[in-house]
Design a protein around this motif. Structure first.
Motif, short mmCIF file in Angstrom:
data_model
loop_
_atom_site.label_atom_id
_atom_site.label_comp_id
_atom_site.label_asym_id
_atom_site.label_seq_id
_atom_site.Cartn_x
_atom_site.Cartn_y
_atom_site.Cartn_z
N GLU A 17 -13.61 -4.05 15.06
CA GLU A 17 -13.52 -2.60 14.85
C GLU A 17 -14.12 -2.22 13.50
O GLU A 17 -14.85 -1.22 13.39
N PRO A 46 -7.68 7.81 14.57
CA PRO A 46 -7.96 6.94 15.72
C PRO A 46 -8.97 7.56 16.69
O PRO A 46 -9.85 6.88 17.21
N ARG A 47 -8.89 8.86 16.88
CA ARG A 47 -9.85 9.55 17.75
C ARG A 47 -11.25 9.47 17.14
O ARG A 47 -12.24 9.25 17.86
N ALA A 50 -12.59 5.89 17.63
CA ALA A 50 -13.04 5.72 19.01
C ALA A 50 -14.41 6.37 19.21
O ALA A 50 -15.28 5.81 19.89
N ARG A 51 -14.61 7.53 18.62
CA ARG A 51 -15.90 8.22 18.72
C ARG A 51 -17.01 7.40 18.05
O ARG A 51 -18.12 7.31 18.56
N ARG A 54 -17.86 4.63 20.38
CA ARG A 54 -18.64 5.18 21.51
C ARG A 54 -20.08 5.48 21.09
O ARG A 54 -21.02 5.22 21.85
N LEU A 76 -14.01 -1.25 22.08
CA LEU A 76 -13.44 0.06 22.36
C LEU A 76 -12.22 -0.06 23.27
O LEU A 76 -11.18 0.58 23.01
N ASP A 77 -12.31 -0.88 24.30
CA ASP A 77 -11.17 -1.07 25.21
C ASP A 77 -9.95 -1.60 24.46
O ASP A 77 -8.83 -1.13 24.69
N VAL A 80 -8.54 1.26 22.18
CA VAL A 80 -7.81 2.26 22.98
C VAL A 80 -6.48 1.68 23.47
O VAL A 80 -5.47 2.40 23.48
N HIS A 83 -4.08 2.07 20.73
CA HIS A 83 -3.87 3.45 20.31
C HIS A 83 -3.85 4.33 21.57
O HIS A 83 -4.76 5.12 21.81
N PRO A 84 -2.80 4.21 22.38
CA PRO A 84 -2.77 4.86 23.69
C PRO A 84 -2.76 6.40 23.63
O PRO A 84 -3.03 7.04 24.63
N LEU A 86 -4.90 8.18 22.49
CA LEU A 86 -6.27 8.69 22.58
C LEU A 86 -6.46 9.24 23.96
O LEU A 86 -7.21 9.93 24.37
#
Length: 86
Positions: A17, A46-47, A50-51, A54, A76-77, A80, A83-84, A86
């Motif tokens: 990460e 966290p969002r 994730a971006r 992505r 990413l999986d 996520v 960090h559910p 998201l």
């Protein structure tokens, strides 16, 4: 003295990460650790992470790097999953 591995362990992120953040932001790994640690503990962090991942996946695909895109998809999986919200 803290090693880079110690800092990564304290960041609440995985090395993969951190590497994705470093890749996206064009930062040295240690700076990416600091940024990632700040982001993961921020309300919308966290969002944002994730971006970032992505974006890295899209960039890898657009540059003909499907293997790297697949590796980042696994990152990413995992992110996520941890960090559910998201």
């Amino acid at each position: 003295m803290l090693t880079i591995d110690d800092c990564i362990a304290l960041s609440d992120l995985t090395e993969d990460e951190i590497d994705a953040i470093a890749e996206h932001e064009h930062l040295p790994e240690m700076v990416a650790v600091e940024l990632g640690c700040c982001l993961v503990h921020a309300a919308d962090g966290p969002r944002r992470i994730a971006r970032i991942i992505r974006d890295d996946i899209e960039n890898a695909r657009s540059h003909g790097q499907p293997r790297h895109a697949d590796e980042l998809t696994v990152v990413l999986d995992g992110f996520v999953a941890h960090h559910p919200a998201l």
